[in-house]
Design a protein around this motif. Sequence first.
Motif: not given
Length: 579
Positions: A47-49, A282-287
């Motif tokens: 969902s964050e993506v 390569r971002p961290k998958v964080d909202k």
Amino acid sequence: MAGPRQMSLFDVLGVSTYQINSPVLAAIDTLATSNNGEDRGAVFTRSEVVEFILDLVGYDDEEKLYNKRILEPSFGNGDFLLIVIDRLLQSWIKHSGNRSLIFAELSDSIRAVELHYETYENTKKTIIEKIKGAGVAKEVAIKLADSWLIQGDFLLIGKQENYDYVVGNPPYLRQEAIPEPLLKEYRLRYRTMYDRADVYIPFIESSLNLLNPRGTLGFICSDRWMKNRYGGPLREFISNGFNLKAYIDMVETDAFHTEVSVYPAITIISREKQGPTRIGHRPKVDKNILKSLSEEILSQKISSNEKVKEVVGIVNANEPWLLESTDQFNLLRKIEDVYPTLEEAGCKVGIGVATGADKIYIQDFNELNIEEDRKIPLVTTKDIQTGETNWHGQCVINTFNDDGGLVDLEDYPKLSRFLYLHEESIRKRHIARRNPDNWFRTIDRVSPDLTTKEKLLIPDIKGEAHIVYESGKYYPHHNLYYVISEEWNIRALQAVLLSNIAKLFIGTYSTKIRGGYLRFQAQYLRRIRIPKWENVAPELRQELINAAEGRDIDKCNKAVFKLYELNREEQSALGGNKG
């Protein structure tokens, strides 16, 4: 099966488009009823993506989204669609909220397609409950779901409408998994379904064609098409009417609910004049991190914090998209402007012999009882694992004469006996079925003179350059690429291919697979630029040779940086030795 009130493939196309028992409809039904998600190319997005992609395309509930139109061409379990509905309802409540007009105002705001029957039904029920959860009456919720959702094959539905946004995660389905009648139909309809293209390629073509002027597409899918041969027609299609607004490399991020073997990327493409591309890696998958990144990508002017780069000229006809850092991009373009390709400089890139039946045609040299001149010593990846050639004693059977024709088996009774012993298996190969008279030939012709040439051996998949010198004793197997040259000294050439210059070219033009491995394939090796040997000074020639013989990467880099006359900034862009 499809419910009585849903819009289906047959409603949109009309049953008369295909005979009801046609092979195409049978193929569609096979995919629509499969219980294996992998067979359908189903991979689901976190969902964050999804929120990140919706932000990037501008699907923001501060806008009157009910006056816009959005398409999701393969909605699956609703990873995108449920969040789209959330934003649409929030926008409608903010800007309208007239309950008596909800169906009239929202019924045309979403179109979403799903092929798989059971997935369609399950997600539809979830959507109805979501709409009801916003205080909408059940009968209106059902009417909205019926209006929004289509069950069918997105690539075959006759689509007349245009959209302000297209978002999603198109199915990652290899051609081998597509029933032949359906694959043939796709090829007839989509010019980007080229070579070994996976099914997400025509999904992108079709979706882009449905965009309004200044409409925007946001997809997450494999990045292979951006550089591979099969992506050429799609890249050219984009260059002729669209703008690559943003690219976010999602390598080794947790973008999906399950791990995938290929590298995904997010592409934001709009129907407008070409301009600069904003690039993130390569971002961290964080909202919160993704929200901050989307704001940076969408800002009028990017900051100097290195999170986002802006590059001009990425989209160029059917050429591969070069999406690396700006300094490396500029260096690569400079080298390409100055030096010839590897093959223009007198080197040849090839691949080893394919037989079609390695268990038969590849044997132990000493134990194989056939005529000696039919046995060619063979080198494989197993023989070069240490970085040097350590032959394990295998050979390949040569079924060809020196003139390129097949041998007469009557002249080789031992070979004849061996081949007829395995005749049943040999004849099952595609090449034997295609030409029964030449049933015993290997797929590739063996050229014995290649055995005696000095060569460099290169495995396809490696984390780092693995360039192995072979003095001229063995024939390469098809799991190895080789480079030979009548002009360049092979050891000096090895130093170049071990250096960060070669890594720059391979890393830029090749696709990566999970684990950071690069594809050292012929098509990428041929992209490497190199000076002519005649223009290399004698002392530098020896320095290159010595560095390669010692397999000293730092010394290879030092000599190669001199070869290309790189300044300190350019050396820094490549890393490695800066002396």
